[in-house]
Design an enzyme around this catalytic site. Structure first.
Site, PDB file in Angstrom:
ATOM      1  N   PHE A  98      21.916  47.350  39.394  1.00 33.87           N
ATOM      2  CA  PHE A  98      21.270  46.708  40.539  1.00 33.87           C
ATOM      3  C   PHE A  98      20.547  47.778  41.332  1.00 33.87           C
ATOM      4  CE2 PHE A  98      20.560  45.283  44.806  1.00 33.87           C
ATOM      5  CZ  PHE A  98      20.034  44.020  44.604  1.00 33.87           C
ATOM      6  N   ASP A 103      21.058  56.745  41.973  1.00 35.74           N
ATOM      7  CA  ASP A 103      20.894  55.736  43.023  1.00 35.74           C
ATOM      8  C   ASP A 103      22.211  55.639  43.782  1.00 35.74           C
ATOM      9  OD1 ASP A 103      20.689  53.560  44.678  1.00 35.74           O
ATOM     10  OD2 ASP A 103      19.736  52.246  43.194  1.00 35.74           O
ATOM     11  N   LYS A 140      21.016  51.883  52.764  1.00 35.37           N
ATOM     12  CA  LYS A 140      22.141  51.182  53.398  1.00 35.37           C
ATOM     13  C   LYS A 140      22.737  51.961  54.570  1.00 35.37           C
ATOM     14  CE  LYS A 140      22.957  47.754  49.950  1.00 35.37           C
ATOM     15  NZ  LYS A 140      22.720  47.874  48.521  1.00 35.37           N
TER      16      LYS A 140
HETATM   17  C1  LIG Z   1      21.443  47.479  47.819  1.00 32.40           C
HETATM   18  C2  LIG Z   1      20.984  48.384  46.746  1.00 32.40           C
HETATM   19  C3  LIG Z   1      19.626  48.669  46.559  1.00 32.40           C
HETATM   20  C4  LIG Z   1      18.533  47.950  47.315  1.00 32.40           C
HETATM   21  O1  LIG Z   1      18.600  48.136  48.673  1.00 32.40           O
HETATM   22  P1  LIG Z   1      17.794  47.130  49.655  1.00 32.40           P
HETATM   23  O2  LIG Z   1      17.900  47.797  50.996  1.00 32.40           O
HETATM   24  O3  LIG Z   1      18.489  45.808  49.598  1.00 32.40           O
HETATM   25  O4  LIG Z   1      16.395  47.059  49.150  1.00 32.40           O
HETATM   26  C5  LIG Z   1      19.279  49.618  45.616  1.00 32.40           C
HETATM   27  N1  LIG Z   1      20.216  50.223  44.875  1.00 32.40           N
HETATM   28  C6  LIG Z   1      21.528  49.973  45.017  1.00 32.40           C
HETATM   29  C7  LIG Z   1      22.520  50.699  44.171  1.00 32.40           C
HETATM   30  C8  LIG Z   1      21.966  49.038  45.946  1.00 32.40           C
HETATM   31  O5  LIG Z   1      23.264  48.749  46.058  1.00 32.40           O
END
Ligand SMILES: *Cc1c(COP(=O)(O)O)cnc(C)c1O
Length: 416
Positions: free
Chosen positions: A156, A241, A270
């Site tokens: 994700f 990520d 986040k």
């Molecule tokens: C939440 C998330 C994203 C995307 O972040 P948004 O602020 O919702 O665009 C990307 N990578 C990971 C691992 C995430 O958990």
């Protein structure tokens, strides 16, 4: 504002609306791209939130880890308020007195030369993909338009059209083609499959060091080390990520730290905004990130003074190690509280720091059902997949809070 019955709703009556009316308004006037639990929150403090009827809940989702520091942490609120009284937005056409200190300290925290600030996590991912492709063409010497990036099954990384192009979740992709080319998928946790997927046109490997949305999937010990070795040998950028796994959630600043692995590019988001504003960033060394030149990438809001002030405060809070330590301690309490549920409706438990997932017996109930029952017991959580729930309390939660959480889960499973 139009209400479902056609009358208009003013600001005063909004406060007086009961939960059912709020839910009706959202159903009627907001797109149906979510199915939230029937809880309408009005106030948050630390690890706890209060709904419109005055009921309190322990927040064990914590905004998907955007609220690692809890709701309205006094340090973050004070910093935001101070900045609101000074300057909120300049665009990057001008400098502000907030950006420099923020990127300097975030560069120090990550051990990288430079930071590129954006807003959402997805924009951070897009930035990492763009810098990798450009690096591939300009530094590695990949033939024009031939770059490929290896991604992981079950990933994700956000919701943009390019990012969902390499999602393996049918719900995230259905109806959105045509997709962006240049990505190849391998099974998560399988270093041999990764090695086999790399060719001379591969510019990057993109992965979550722990897959969050997939259900807190922790790869086999040694996997991240192998990925790092393969990337170094093949001259491919390793992109970590850490949007959800990073910034203290797992008990370390980054989840990659558990194996002492340093990716070429960190993606953060986040919690970087302290739960107050969207703040994301990538961190990389100059030999990679300097392929960006003026005009080649940007964002109107990226690095704005309010965001930079918040990000700066977050970095200062992470620099003490206090929240990382809290995450480790909370994780031990989570494990102690949740392990007794194994074999009693729970078929698997994964814990890393203050991040856990439970796979529940599908014969018993769905994850959504369990979360609905937990809410009735005063604990908020979210299903990750049909039979998996994910637990990520704010890192300011207490040992007692973790007892409340475990008890609510036990009671909710027993009620089945
Ligand atoms: C939440 C998330 C994203 C995307 O972040 P948004 O602020 O919702 O665009 C990307 N990578 C990971 C691992 C995430 O958990």
């Amino acid at each position: 504002m139009q209400s479902p019955s056609g009358g208009s709703v003013d600001a005063q009556t909004i406060e007086a609306l009961d939960a059912a009316r709020h839910i009706d308004l959202v159903h009627e006037h907001a797109a149906h791209n979510y199915s939230p639990l029937p809880v309408v929150l009005a106030v948050g403090e630390g690890a706890w939130v209060t709904d419109v009827a005055g009921r309190r809940y322990l927040d064990c989702l914590a905004g998907y880890s955007a609220l690692n520091f809890g709701h309205r942490h006094p340090r973050l609120v004070a910093r935001a308020k101070a900045q609101l009284d000074r300057l909120t937005l300049t665009s990057r056409a001008f400098h502000s007195d907030q950006l420099g200190p923020f990127v300097a300290d975030l560069a120090r925290l990550t051990g990288k030369d430079r930071i590129l600030p954006m807003n959402t996590g997805a924009e951070g991912v897009e930035t990492a993909l763009k810098v990798s492709r450009r690096w591939g063409y300009e530094v590695k010497g990949v033939a024009p338009e031939q770059a490929n990036i290896v991604t992981m099954a079950g990933n994700f990384h956000g919701r943009t059209t390019t990012i969902i192009s390499f999602s393996t979740d049918p719900d995230a992709r259905h109806g959105y083609g045509p997709f962006t080319p240049g990505f190849r998928s391998v099974p998560y946790g399988d270093a041999d499959a990764l090695a086999a997927a790399i060719d001379e046109n591969t510019v990057a490997v993109l992965l979550e060091p722990i897959q969050g949305e997939a259900g807190v999937i922790i790869p086999p010990q040694g996997y991240l080390t192998r990925v790092r070795e393969i990337c170094t040998q093949q001259r491919v950028l390793m992109i970590g990520d850490e949007v959800q796994s990073g910034l203290a959630r797992t008990g370390r600043t980054f989840a990659c730290d558990h194996e002492g692995v340093v990716p070429d590019i960190y993606i953060m988001g986040k919690a970087l905004g302290g739960g107050i504003a969207p703040v994301s960033a990538i961190a990389a060394d100059a030999d990679v990130i300097d392929v960006f030149t003026p005009g080649s990438h940007g964002s109107t809001f990226g690095g704005n003074p309010l965001a930079a002030a918040l990000g700066h405060e977050v970095v200062a809070m992470l620099s003490t190690g206090e929240f990382q330590e809290n995450a480790r301690r909370l994780g031990e309490h989570m494990r102690a509280g949740l392990e007794p549920l194994l074999g009693h409706g729970v078929i698997a438990l994964r814990v890393r720091g203050a991040w856990a997932a439970l796979d529940i017996d599908p014969a018993l109930m769905t994850g959504y059902e369990l979360c609905t029952r937990m809410a009735q017991h005063g604990v908020l959580a979210k299903d990750a997949h049909t039979s998996t729930i994910r637990l990520a309390p704010p890192l300011v939660a207490t040992a007692d809070d973790m007892g409340v959480m475990a008890q609510a889960i036990a009671d909710s499973l027993r009620a089945a």
